[in-house]
Design a protein around this motif. Sequence first.
Motif, PDB file in Angstrom:
ATOM      1  N   THR A 274       0.846  -1.196   0.000  1.00  0.00           N
ATOM      2  CA  THR A 274       0.000   0.000   0.000  1.00  0.00           C
ATOM      3  C   THR A 274       0.876   1.238   0.000  1.00  0.00           C
ATOM      4  O   THR A 274       1.887   1.291   0.699  1.00  0.00           O
ATOM      5  CB  THR A 274      -0.899   0.021   1.259  1.00  0.00           C
ATOM      6  N   VAL A 275       0.469   2.221  -0.788  1.00  0.00           N
ATOM      7  CA  VAL A 275       1.155   3.505  -0.845  1.00  0.00           C
ATOM      8  C   VAL A 275       0.140   4.588  -0.515  1.00  0.00           C
ATOM      9  O   VAL A 275      -0.963   4.596  -1.056  1.00  0.00           O
ATOM     10  CB  VAL A 275       1.755   3.767  -2.249  1.00  0.00           C
ATOM     11  N   ILE A 276       0.512   5.489   0.381  1.00  0.00           N
ATOM     12  CA  ILE A 276      -0.342   6.630   0.678  1.00  0.00           C
ATOM     13  C   ILE A 276      -0.059   7.683  -0.381  1.00  0.00           C
ATOM     14  O   ILE A 276       1.061   8.166  -0.515  1.00  0.00           O
ATOM     15  CB  ILE A 276      -0.071   7.178   2.090  1.00  0.00           C
ATOM     16  N   THR A 277      -1.084   8.009  -1.159  1.00  0.00           N
ATOM     17  CA  THR A 277      -0.905   8.918  -2.284  1.00  0.00           C
ATOM     18  C   THR A 277      -1.278  10.360  -1.964  1.00  0.00           C
ATOM     19  O   THR A 277      -0.859  11.265  -2.678  1.00  0.00           O
ATOM     20  CB  THR A 277      -1.737   8.452  -3.492  1.00  0.00           C
ATOM     21  N   ASN A 278      -2.073  10.546  -0.935  1.00  0.00           N
ATOM     22  CA  ASN A 278      -2.468  11.907  -0.563  1.00  0.00           C
ATOM     23  C   ASN A 278      -3.039  11.871   0.844  1.00  0.00           C
ATOM     24  O   ASN A 278      -3.374  10.810   1.360  1.00  0.00           O
ATOM     25  CB  ASN A 278      -3.499  12.460  -1.540  1.00  0.00           C
ATOM     26  N   LYS A 279      -3.135  13.031   1.463  1.00  0.00           N
ATOM     27  CA  LYS A 279      -3.756  13.109   2.775  1.00  0.00           C
ATOM     28  C   LYS A 279      -4.469  14.442   2.907  1.00  0.00           C
ATOM     29  O   LYS A 279      -4.123  15.426   2.248  1.00  0.00           O
ATOM     30  CB  LYS A 279      -2.730  12.931   3.887  1.00  0.00           C
ATOM     31  N   CYS A 280      -5.488  14.461   3.740  1.00  0.00           N
ATOM     32  CA  CYS A 280      -6.282  15.662   3.955  1.00  0.00           C
ATOM     33  C   CYS A 280      -6.524  15.801   5.453  1.00  0.00           C
ATOM     34  O   CYS A 280      -7.218  14.983   6.055  1.00  0.00           O
ATOM     35  CB  CYS A 280      -7.611  15.556   3.213  1.00  0.00           C
ATOM     36  N   ALA A 281      -5.937  16.824   6.050  1.00  0.00           N
ATOM     37  CA  ALA A 281      -6.142  17.072   7.477  1.00  0.00           C
ATOM     38  C   ALA A 281      -7.522  17.679   7.684  1.00  0.00           C
ATOM     39  O   ALA A 281      -7.883  18.670   7.038  1.00  0.00           O
ATOM     40  CB  ALA A 281      -5.070  18.008   8.008  1.00  0.00           C
ATOM     41  N   LYS A 282      -8.302  17.081   8.551  1.00  0.00           N
ATOM     42  CA  LYS A 282      -9.634  17.582   8.877  1.00  0.00           C
ATOM     43  C   LYS A 282      -9.518  18.622   9.989  1.00  0.00           C
ATOM     44  O   LYS A 282      -8.519  18.690  10.700  1.00  0.00           O
ATOM     45  CB  LYS A 282     -10.534  16.426   9.348  1.00  0.00           C
ATOM     46  N   ALA A 283     -10.546  19.421  10.142  1.00  0.00           N
ATOM     47  CA  ALA A 283     -10.558  20.423  11.210  1.00  0.00           C
ATOM     48  C   ALA A 283     -10.538  19.727  12.561  1.00  0.00           C
ATOM     49  O   ALA A 283     -11.168  18.686  12.742  1.00  0.00           O
ATOM     50  CB  ALA A 283     -11.807  21.294  11.094  1.00  0.00           C
ATOM     51  N   ALA A 284      -9.803  20.311  13.502  1.00  0.00           N
ATOM     52  CA  ALA A 284      -9.812  19.791  14.864  1.00  0.00           C
ATOM     53  C   ALA A 284     -11.166  20.096  15.482  1.00  0.00           C
ATOM     54  O   ALA A 284     -11.771  21.138  15.223  1.00  0.00           O
ATOM     55  CB  ALA A 284      -8.699  20.431  15.683  1.00  0.00           C
ATOM     56  N   LYS A 285     -11.651  19.172  16.283  1.00  0.00           N
ATOM     57  CA  LYS A 285     -12.927  19.352  16.963  1.00  0.00           C
ATOM     58  C   LYS A 285     -12.633  19.649  18.433  1.00  0.00           C
ATOM     59  O   LYS A 285     -11.978  18.858  19.106  1.00  0.00           O
ATOM     60  CB  LYS A 285     -13.771  18.096  16.822  1.00  0.00           C
ATOM     61  N   LEU A 286     -13.085  20.801  18.917  1.00  0.00           N
ATOM     62  CA  LEU A 286     -12.883  21.205  20.299  1.00  0.00           C
ATOM     63  C   LEU A 286     -14.223  21.152  21.020  1.00  0.00           C
ATOM     64  O   LEU A 286     -15.220  21.661  20.507  1.00  0.00           O
ATOM     65  CB  LEU A 286     -12.338  22.634  20.381  1.00  0.00           C
ATOM     66  N   THR A 287     -14.246  20.548  22.182  1.00  0.00           N
ATOM     67  CA  THR A 287     -15.454  20.493  22.993  1.00  0.00           C
ATOM     68  C   THR A 287     -15.135  21.102  24.350  1.00  0.00           C
ATOM     69  O   THR A 287     -14.268  20.603  25.064  1.00  0.00           O
ATOM     70  CB  THR A 287     -15.961  19.049  23.150  1.00  0.00           C
ATOM     71  N   LEU A 288     -15.823  22.183  24.678  1.00  0.00           N
ATOM     72  CA  LEU A 288     -15.634  22.872  25.946  1.00  0.00           C
ATOM     73  C   LEU A 288     -16.939  22.798  26.728  1.00  0.00           C
ATOM     74  O   LEU A 288     -18.004  23.141  26.192  1.00  0.00           O
ATOM     75  CB  LEU A 288     -15.267  24.339  25.733  1.00  0.00           C
ATOM     76  N   ALA A 289     -16.864  22.338  27.959  1.00  0.00           N
ATOM     77  CA  ALA A 289     -18.053  22.234  28.800  1.00  0.00           C
ATOM     78  C   ALA A 289     -17.810  23.034  30.071  1.00  0.00           C
ATOM     79  O   ALA A 289     -16.737  22.965  30.665  1.00  0.00           O
ATOM     80  CB  ALA A 289     -18.357  20.784  29.127  1.00  0.00           C
ATOM     81  N   GLY A 290     -18.806  23.795  30.460  1.00  0.00           N
ATOM     82  CA  GLY A 290     -18.675  24.589  31.675  1.00  0.00           C
ATOM     83  C   GLY A 290     -19.904  25.428  31.926  1.00  0.00           C
ATOM     84  O   GLY A 290     -21.006  25.086  31.499  1.00  0.00           O
ATOM     85  N   ARG A 291     -19.683  26.555  32.590  1.00  0.00           N
ATOM     86  CA  ARG A 291     -20.789  27.405  33.023  1.00  0.00           C
ATOM     87  C   ARG A 291     -20.608  28.829  32.500  1.00  0.00           C
ATOM     88  O   ARG A 291     -19.496  29.310  32.410  1.00  0.00           O
ATOM     89  CB  ARG A 291     -20.828  27.458  34.553  1.00  0.00           C
ATOM     90  N   ILE A 292     -21.736  29.441  32.180  1.00  0.00           N
ATOM     91  CA  ILE A 292     -21.763  30.848  31.810  1.00  0.00           C
ATOM     92  C   ILE A 292     -22.689  31.546  32.793  1.00  0.00           C
ATOM     93  O   ILE A 292     -23.827  31.117  32.997  1.00  0.00           O
ATOM     94  CB  ILE A 292     -22.263  31.052  30.366  1.00  0.00           C
ATOM     95  N   TYR A 293     -22.194  32.615  33.405  1.00  0.00           N
ATOM     96  CA  TYR A 293     -22.987  33.362  34.378  1.00  0.00           C
ATOM     97  C   TYR A 293     -24.083  34.113  33.650  1.00  0.00           C
ATOM     98  O   TYR A 293     -23.843  34.799  32.664  1.00  0.00           O
ATOM     99  CB  TYR A 293     -22.085  34.328  35.151  1.00  0.00           C
ATOM    100  N   CYS A 294     -25.309  33.975  34.130  1.00  0.00           N
ATOM    101  CA  CYS A 294     -26.429  34.685  33.506  1.00  0.00           C
ATOM    102  C   CYS A 294     -27.245  35.429  34.545  1.00  0.00           C
ATOM    103  O   CYS A 294     -28.468  35.420  34.522  1.00  0.00           O
ATOM    104  CB  CYS A 294     -27.278  33.742  32.663  1.00  0.00           C
TER     105      CYS A 294
END
Length: 128
Positions: A42-62
């Motif tokens: 097998t030969v890798i002929t190309n690659k495509c980096a996908k967007a990083a997925k960031l998940t932030l969980a916390g609180r927002i004062y309202c």
Amino acid sequence: MSEICSREAVPVTIGQLTLYCESFRASANTVLYEQPTVIGGTVITNKCAKAAKLTLAGRIYCGGGDLDVLTEINNMNGSAGYSVVYRGVRFPDCTVQGYTAEDKGDDMLYVTLTLAAVSPAQNAEENA
């Protein structure tokens, strides 16, 4: 009993919002394009980096009990160009991919934001 971890929530600014982040997750992958060789390898002929997925969980004062902050979060959905700094790492040009918000009856809105980061992560001191 002794405490193993007593780290406080990290304030993270996303647009006009300050999320007191209690949990952070980043993931990324690359799509590889493969071709078979004549001898069965097998030969890798190309690659495509996908967007990083960031998940932030916390609180927002309202504050006063109004959930005006929810309309602001909803209007961020799909918007691009947010720069996020979390514990010394900057993620420039993020797009808000989705969110969940939960009102538990106190002065905080419990939020999980999912962002897509196309640009590479940087040290927060660079280009500040």
